[in-house]
Enzyme design. Structure first.
Site, PDB file in Angstrom:
ATOM      1  N   PRO A 126       0.793  -1.244   0.000  1.00 52.20           N
ATOM      2  CA  PRO A 126       0.000   0.000   0.000  1.00 52.20           C
ATOM      3  C   PRO A 126       0.825   1.295   0.000  1.00 52.20           C
ATOM      4  CG  PRO A 126       0.090  -0.900   2.211  1.00 52.20           C
ATOM      5  CD  PRO A 126       0.823  -1.881   1.336  1.00 52.20           C
ATOM      6  N   CYS A 127       1.498   1.558  -1.122  1.00 52.08           N
ATOM      7  CA  CYS A 127       2.257   2.806  -1.229  1.00 52.08           C
ATOM      8  C   CYS A 127       1.331   4.016  -1.231  1.00 52.08           C
ATOM      9  CB  CYS A 127       3.145   2.786  -2.461  1.00 52.08           C
ATOM     10  SG  CYS A 127       2.305   2.415  -4.009  1.00 52.08           S
ATOM     11  N   HIS A 128       0.027   3.796  -1.462  1.00 57.85           N
ATOM     12  CA  HIS A 128      -0.919   4.917  -1.428  1.00 57.85           C
ATOM     13  C   HIS A 128      -1.084   5.466  -0.007  1.00 57.85           C
ATOM     14  CE1 HIS A 128      -3.356   1.291  -0.633  1.00 57.85           C
ATOM     15  NE2 HIS A 128      -4.097   2.072   0.126  1.00 57.85           N
TER      16      HIS A 128
END
Length: 352
Positions: free
Chosen positions: A316-318
């Site tokens: 989850p780089c978001h």
């Protein structure tokens, strides 16, 4: 792609009747010829089972269909600027080309003008269109067990060279070494856009939004790294990924269990594992990650590693934002980042 059976039947009737009220409402991909058309196309009508319907031209292109030369679906409405027509024709003449500034200059068009006018007419930039055409050729599903490199299929070219070049540049030629692996690519539809999933039967190697900038290069690097050949196929990992993403978007899942292949340097993998530790519904900054992995002076390198993540949403780089609270960038686009964070915040009981 339109999957509602009622809409499919409605649009097929419109196609049969050449109903002008439906021009621009849908595009019909014809599997037997590999083209896509407007509702009012005068060509011989296909059987219902040979039709695939799309809301946008970009979807049809990404599915491997080429514009019909009779009804010119990309020239709807008919008042298309001359520059746009010339660019579309140039792409069709050489769909494998990766456009550079010199290519625009040769046509007497500035790249900024091409970007703006394409956006006005088609809702996508010229670069997105050219990429969609290349990717559509490369990812066209091969039917009846035919070998992709040796088949022109129904792509509509006078020779198979453009199909061959576009496909092999991204997907690679058949492996020559006994230890070469086969990776399988398939598409996944999500509420915020189509994604490409590349996997084996054991692990997921890549999950990206299909319009992500630089996606072709990502796939090429992945293929070269593993000396792999990439084919269209549906693995158990792909099915698991599809199911878990559906559950995630329906707020029925907060953690993923899909086995992953971390295709990066040891440092990148360290950062990606740190990303996986960010709790659902929460965010952190590059500085926060640097503190968590005990690398306080590596903030910039952590940002680069975050941007190199090839498995969107699941890693989850978001959830990484700027230290001042601004969202910062996102490979899938800032609107998608907003959507994902809002989805997780709502599920987590967080409100503005």
């Amino acid at each position: 792609m339109i999957t509602d059976p009622a809409l499919q039947r409605e649009y097929y009737e419109a196609l049969l009747n050449k109903n002008p009220a439906y021009d621009g409402i849908f595009f019909a991909g014809i599997r037997t010829t590999g083209i896509f058309c407007h509702a009012t196309c005068t060509a011989k009508k296909p059987k219902f089972e040979n039709c695939t319907f799309f809301h946008t031209a970009e979807e049809a292109l990404l599915s491997g269909y080429r514009p019909c030369k009779r009804c010119h679906p990309l020239f709807y409405p008919q008042q298309i600027p001359a520059e746009v027509r010339n660019l579309v024709e140039a792409v069709e003449a050489d769909p494998a080309r990766r456009w550079k500034e010199a290519d625009f200059q040769a046509l007497g068009v500035h790249s900024a003008t091409a970007r703006r006018k394409f956006k006005e007419v088609y809702g996508m930039t010229f670069v997105q269109y050219a990429r969609a055409r290349r990717m559509g050729i490369a990812f066209k599903e091969i039917t009846h067990g035919e070998t992709v490199i040796n088949q022109q299929l129904a792509t509509g070219y006078e020779s198979s060279s453009a199909f061959h070049d576009a496909f092999s540049k991204i997907m690679g030629n058949p492996p020559k070494k006994a230890n070469s692996i086969i990776l399988y690519m398939n598409m996944i539809a999500t509420p915020i856009g189509r994604m490409i999933a590349i996997s084996t039967e054991e692990a997921l190697y890549l999950l990206e939004f299909i319009d992500r900038r630089g996606l072709e290069k990502e796939i090429e690097r992945l293929r070269i790294r593993y000396d792999a050949r990439i084919l269209v196929g549906n693995t158990s990992i792909h099915k698991q990924t599809t199911t878990e993403l559906e559950q995630y978007f329906n707020e029925q899942r907060t953690q993923f269990s899909v086995p992953l292949m971390y295709s990066g340097t040891p440092f990148q993998q360290e950062v990606w594992h740190a990303l996986e530790q960010i709790p659902y519904g929460e965010t952190t900054s590059y500085t926060g990650i640097a503190h968590n992995i005990n690398r306080p002076t590596s903030v910039r390198a952590i940002g680069n590693a975050n941007g190199a993540n090839q498995i969107a949403i699941i890693i989850p780089c978001h959830r990484v934002i700027q230290q001042n609270g601004d969202l910062g960038g996102y490979g899938g686009g800032i609107e998608r980042k907003k959507y994902l964070l809002a989805l997780e915040a709502e599920k987590n009981g967080v409100s503005d």
